[in-house]
Enzyme design. Structure first.
Site, PDB file in Angstrom:
ATOM      1  N   TYR A  53      35.744  44.258  62.247  1.00  0.00           N
ATOM      2  CA  TYR A  53      37.084  44.699  61.859  1.00  0.00           C
ATOM      3  C   TYR A  53      36.972  45.256  60.456  1.00  0.00           C
ATOM      4  O   TYR A  53      36.436  44.590  59.561  1.00  0.00           O
ATOM      5  CB  TYR A  53      37.965  43.446  61.859  1.00  0.00           C
ATOM      6  N   ALA A  55      37.694  46.802  56.623  1.00  0.00           N
ATOM      7  CA  ALA A  55      38.432  46.316  55.456  1.00  0.00           C
ATOM      8  C   ALA A  55      39.896  46.737  55.549  1.00  0.00           C
ATOM      9  O   ALA A  55      40.201  47.881  55.914  1.00  0.00           O
ATOM     10  CB  ALA A  55      37.810  46.873  54.190  1.00  0.00           C
ATOM     11  N   ASP A 113      36.218  41.564  52.673  1.00  0.00           N
ATOM     12  CA  ASP A 113      35.839  41.984  51.320  1.00  0.00           C
ATOM     13  C   ASP A 113      37.053  42.500  50.571  1.00  0.00           C
ATOM     14  O   ASP A 113      37.999  42.985  51.181  1.00  0.00           O
ATOM     15  CB  ASP A 113      34.768  43.079  51.395  1.00  0.00           C
ATOM     16  N   ALA A 130      45.009  33.397  52.512  1.00  0.00           N
ATOM     17  CA  ALA A 130      44.203  33.562  51.299  1.00  0.00           C
ATOM     18  C   ALA A 130      42.711  33.683  51.574  1.00  0.00           C
ATOM     19  O   ALA A 130      41.979  34.284  50.789  1.00  0.00           O
ATOM     20  CB  ALA A 130      44.455  32.393  50.357  1.00  0.00           C
ATOM     21  N   ASP A 165      30.635  26.729  48.067  1.00  0.00           N
ATOM     22  CA  ASP A 165      30.430  27.481  49.298  1.00  0.00           C
ATOM     23  C   ASP A 165      30.540  26.569  50.521  1.00  0.00           C
ATOM     24  O   ASP A 165      31.249  26.878  51.490  1.00  0.00           O
ATOM     25  CB  ASP A 165      29.032  28.113  49.243  1.00  0.00           C
ATOM     26  N   GLN A 183      25.391  35.123  57.482  1.00  0.00           N
ATOM     27  CA  GLN A 183      24.955  36.397  56.918  1.00  0.00           C
ATOM     28  C   GLN A 183      23.472  36.532  57.257  1.00  0.00           C
ATOM     29  O   GLN A 183      22.760  35.523  57.402  1.00  0.00           O
ATOM     30  CB  GLN A 183      25.167  36.337  55.398  1.00  0.00           C
ATOM     31  N   HIS A 273      22.496  35.246  66.690  1.00  0.00           N
ATOM     32  CA  HIS A 273      23.469  36.340  66.697  1.00  0.00           C
ATOM     33  C   HIS A 273      22.767  37.560  66.121  1.00  0.00           C
ATOM     34  O   HIS A 273      22.268  37.520  64.993  1.00  0.00           O
ATOM     35  CB  HIS A 273      24.665  35.939  65.818  1.00  0.00           C
TER      36      HIS A 273
END
Ligand code: FAD
Length: 305
Positions: A53, A55, A113, A130, A165, A183, A273
């Protein structure tokens, strides 16, 4: 570790499950490439395929169209990515409803992002969700969905430390996330250390490694520095001098990704993935090397190890 340990087991396909990530095409030409890729990878029977999707919802229509086509024209199960960027809660909720009405049962929930670009400060929409954790909560209250979230083995660049994190990952899990997808990374020790940290923090959902077969080393190296992923020196050496030799580059890339996956299997990982970049060849080759074969190749006996 300077390179992956390589398993000599001929076939690990029965232990491994895969999912594939696509992005929604911008042009007719890219659309053709995506569907060639989908057609080639479909027989590998991934658990699901996810569609990113853009930004600020910039690809909202294209993401929806791609997901709808996967639902209508393939046997694949799509997972729709969603972000919170530049959208009020009611707008995000409307997108969730649109996907749910289409028949989508899986989501990948992300904050996204900053609208002004990676590296700038993230400002949530004043009436929006948020972060990824709040979006997971919204999805959970909208339906009984399978919700994947992001995880960062080298920590998210905005996280001041690993504790912050991991705390964000914990909040996503507490709100209903069923799986984390990482990531991309190239050093399996970093992934293993991250999973250990998460388990120590009481996070028990699967943390599925995101594998990026390297289509273009120069581009990957540039992108990695922006998203905080380390490019080990041994990896740069493998691709050195191959800038104008795409064939050898592809052979090296599939070998590197297959080694990485083999090594992770040795460490007990079963789900992967793949970031396909809408290209089938490297992912298909890597799947083949780890024993994941298409129905057709099983039928002709070429899957024999
Ligand atoms: P979050 O997990 O919400 O937050 C990221 C980090 O920021 C946290 O770890 C935390 O340390 C810090 N943080 C955030 N909020 C707070 C807070 N209130 N207090 C303290 N710390 C905070 N981007 C797209 O635009 N579209 C996509 O489809 C897409 N798909 C992706 C799929 C995967 C598997 C991954 C790993 C990334 C994807 N991204 C995508 C990129 C992602 O949007 C960016 O990395 C983004 O910067 C962070 O989004 P997130 O959901 O990971 O954020």
């Amino acid at each position: 570790m300077n390179q992956f340990r390589f398993s000599r087991r001929p076939d690990i396909g029965d232990k491994v499950r895969v999912s594939f990530e696509f992005f929604p095409p911008k042009t007719d030409e890219m659309e053709v490439r995506l569907w060639d890729t989908v057609t080639r990878l479909e027989p590998l029977k991934p658990r699901f395929v996810s569609v990113t999707y853009g930004a600020g919802g910039s690809t909202r229509e294209r993401t929806a169209r791609t997901v709808r086509r996967i639902l209508n024209e393939t046997t694949l199960t799509p997972a729709a990515h969603m972000t919170c960027v530049d959208a009020a809660r009611h707008q995000v909720d409307a997108v969730i409803s649109e996907f749910a009405e289409m028949g989508v049962t899986r989501f990948v929930a992300l904050r996204g992002d900053p609208a002004a670009g990676v590296g700038t400060a993230y400002r949530p929409h004043p009436e929006g969700y948020a972060n990824g954790a709040e979006l997971v909560g919204a999805l959970k209250s909208a339906g009984d969905f399978d919700i994947s979230v992001s995880a960062y083995p080298e920590k998210h660049p905005e996280s001041p430390d690993f504790a912050t994190d991991i705390d964000m990952l914990k909040r996503k899990v507490d709100n209903g996330a069923t799986r984390a997808i990482t990531q991309f990374f190239f050093d399996n020790d970093l992934y293993e250390r991250y999973v250990e940290r998460a388990r120590r923090a009481g996070i028990y959902i699967p943390i599925v490694p995101g594998i990026l077969p390297v289509h273009n080393f120069t581009q990957v190296a540039n992108f990695s520095s922006r998203c905080g992923a380390l490019v080990p020196a041994w990896l740069a050496e493998r691709f050195e001098g191959l800038e104008n030799d795409p064939q050898t580059h592809a052979l090296v890339a599939s070998a590197v990704a297959a080694e990485q996956v083999h090594d992770l299997v040795e460490r007990g990982v079963g789900d992967f993935h793949f970031y396909t970049m809408n290209r089938a060849d490297l992912v298909f080759a890597v799947c083949h090397m780890i024993g994941i074969r298409s129905h057709e190749s099983e039928a002709t006996g070429s899957a024999a190890a």
